[in-house]
Design a protein around this motif. Structure first.
Motif, mmCIF file in Angstrom:
data_model
loop_
_atom_site.group_PDB
_atom_site.id
_atom_site.type_symbol
_atom_site.label_atom_id
_atom_site.label_comp_id
_atom_site.label_asym_id
_atom_site.label_seq_id
_atom_site.Cartn_x
_atom_site.Cartn_y
_atom_site.Cartn_z
ATOM 1 N N ARG A 5 1.121 1.467 39.798
ATOM 2 C CA ARG A 5 1.386 0.108 39.034
ATOM 3 C C ARG A 5 0.232 -0.523 38.571
ATOM 4 N NH1 ARG A 5 6.586 -1.605 40.332
ATOM 5 N NH2 ARG A 5 7.941 -0.031 40.857
ATOM 6 N N VAL A 6 0.533 -1.614 37.543
ATOM 7 C CA VAL A 6 -0.583 -2.374 37.128
ATOM 8 C C VAL A 6 -0.841 -3.629 38.143
ATOM 9 C CG1 VAL A 6 -1.643 -3.870 35.425
ATOM 10 C CG2 VAL A 6 -0.633 -1.383 34.671
ATOM 11 N N VAL A 7 -1.667 -3.772 38.672
ATOM 12 C CA VAL A 7 -1.969 -5.095 39.668
ATOM 13 C C VAL A 7 -3.299 -5.646 39.128
ATOM 14 C CG1 VAL A 7 -2.363 -5.811 41.724
ATOM 15 C CG2 VAL A 7 -0.807 -3.592 41.445
ATOM 16 N N GLN A 8 -3.139 -6.940 38.723
ATOM 17 C CA GLN A 8 -4.274 -7.836 38.286
ATOM 18 C C GLN A 8 -5.138 -7.069 37.091
ATOM 19 O OE1 GLN A 8 -5.434 -9.110 42.334
ATOM 20 N NE2 GLN A 8 -6.224 -10.661 41.430
ATOM 21 N N GLY A 9 -4.376 -6.400 36.136
ATOM 22 C CA GLY A 9 -4.857 -5.659 35.057
ATOM 23 C C GLY A 9 -5.536 -4.223 35.511
ATOM 24 N N ARG A 10 -5.344 -3.932 36.706
ATOM 25 C CA ARG A 10 -6.008 -2.447 37.276
ATOM 26 C C ARG A 10 -4.715 -1.628 37.521
ATOM 27 N NH1 ARG A 10 -9.479 -5.831 39.853
ATOM 28 N NH2 ARG A 10 -8.805 -5.309 41.741
ATOM 29 N N MET A 11 -4.593 -0.477 37.263
ATOM 30 C CA MET A 11 -3.678 0.630 37.723
ATOM 31 C C MET A 11 -4.022 0.952 38.902
ATOM 32 S SD MET A 11 -1.057 2.199 36.413
ATOM 33 C CE MET A 11 -1.071 2.198 34.780
ATOM 34 N N VAL A 12 -3.058 0.737 40.079
ATOM 35 C CA VAL A 12 -3.396 1.264 41.494
ATOM 36 C C VAL A 12 -2.327 2.187 42.030
ATOM 37 C CG1 VAL A 12 -4.381 -1.098 41.966
ATOM 38 C CG2 VAL A 12 -1.983 -0.671 42.355
ATOM 39 N N THR A 13 -2.761 3.162 42.843
ATOM 40 C CA THR A 13 -1.907 3.960 43.438
ATOM 41 C C THR A 13 -1.026 3.168 44.917
ATOM 42 O OG1 THR A 13 -3.770 4.573 45.044
ATOM 43 C CG2 THR A 13 -3.366 5.952 42.827
ATOM 44 N N PRO A 14 -0.262 3.775 45.654
ATOM 45 C CA PRO A 14 0.182 3.200 46.649
ATOM 46 C C PRO A 14 -0.701 3.046 47.834
ATOM 47 C CG PRO A 14 1.794 4.734 46.010
ATOM 48 C CD PRO A 14 0.727 4.661 44.894
ATOM 49 N N ASN A 15 -1.719 3.846 47.895
ATOM 50 C CA ASN A 15 -2.720 3.766 48.842
ATOM 51 C C ASN A 15 -3.806 2.732 48.428
ATOM 52 O OD1 ASN A 15 -1.745 6.290 50.092
ATOM 53 N ND2 ASN A 15 -3.683 6.199 51.068
ATOM 54 N N LYS A 16 -4.104 2.343 47.381
ATOM 55 C CA LYS A 16 -5.150 1.391 46.732
ATOM 56 C C LYS A 16 -4.331 0.129 47.028
ATOM 57 C CE LYS A 16 -8.706 -0.478 45.075
ATOM 58 N NZ LYS A 16 -9.868 -0.678 45.858
ATOM 59 N N LEU A 17 -3.134 0.017 46.738
ATOM 60 C CA LEU A 17 -2.372 -1.273 46.774
ATOM 61 C C LEU A 17 -2.339 -1.646 48.192
ATOM 62 C CD1 LEU A 17 -0.596 -3.703 45.635
ATOM 63 C CD2 LEU A 17 1.292 -2.195 45.901
ATOM 64 N N ALA A 18 -1.926 -0.603 49.028
ATOM 65 C CA ALA A 18 -2.079 -1.135 50.631
ATOM 66 C C ALA A 18 -3.476 -1.531 50.898
ATOM 67 C CB ALA A 18 -1.746 0.234 51.270
ATOM 68 N N GLU A 19 -4.436 -1.011 50.590
ATOM 69 C CA GLU A 19 -5.896 -1.244 50.811
ATOM 70 C C GLU A 19 -6.256 -2.665 50.019
ATOM 71 O OE1 GLU A 19 -8.234 1.875 49.370
ATOM 72 O OE2 GLU A 19 -7.452 3.229 50.897
ATOM 73 N N LEU A 20 -5.786 -2.952 49.324
ATOM 74 C CA LEU A 20 -6.150 -4.462 48.543
ATOM 75 C C LEU A 20 -5.249 -5.443 49.654
ATOM 76 C CD1 LEU A 20 -5.240 -3.958 44.867
ATOM 77 C CD2 LEU A 20 -7.435 -4.225 45.591
ATOM 78 N N ILE A 21 -4.044 -5.069 50.090
ATOM 79 C CA ILE A 21 -3.325 -6.089 50.923
ATOM 80 C C ILE A 21 -3.953 -5.933 52.332
ATOM 81 C CG2 ILE A 21 -1.145 -6.482 52.275
ATOM 82 C CD1 ILE A 21 0.139 -5.089 49.762
ATOM 83 N N GLU A 22 -4.544 -5.038 53.018
ATOM 84 C CA GLU A 22 -4.933 -4.889 54.141
ATOM 85 C C GLU A 22 -6.406 -5.241 54.254
ATOM 86 O OE1 GLU A 22 -4.479 -3.639 58.325
ATOM 87 O OE2 GLU A 22 -3.171 -4.267 56.858
ATOM 88 N N GLY A 23 -7.034 -4.922 53.251
ATOM 89 C CA GLY A 23 -8.511 -5.480 53.023
ATOM 90 C C GLY A 23 -9.453 -4.288 54.008
#
Length: 75
Positions: A5-23
């Motif tokens: 999915r696109v998040v803040q203009g970047r394509m992210v995978t489920p793992n990357k999205l989780a890493e953005l949330i988790e830090g």
């Protein structure tokens, strides 16, 4: 099955999205889904992802697609 999915203009995978949330790195993440809510900060669309930050923990996280807002069910 790719469900990036696109998040803040970047394509992210489920793992990357989780890493953005988790830090931090996560072990595993489930497919991204649309959360039935809007961002409390900017009113943007919110995505939901379930993930494992460690072998002993499962967390559901939410992240706005437009701004920096995120939260988890352990907040």
């Amino acid at each position: 099955m790719a469900d990036n999915r696109v998040v803040q203009g970047r394509m992210v995978t489920p793992n990357k999205l989780a890493e953005l949330i988790e830090g931090d790195d996560v072990m595993d993440a489930e497919p991204i889904s649309d959360a039935d809510r809007t961002c409390p900060d900017c009113g943007g669309d919110v995505l939901e992802v379930g993930y494992m930050p460690s072998a002993m923990e499962f967390v559901t996280g939410w992240k706005c697609q437009e701004c920096d807002w995120s939260e988890t069910d352990r907040d």
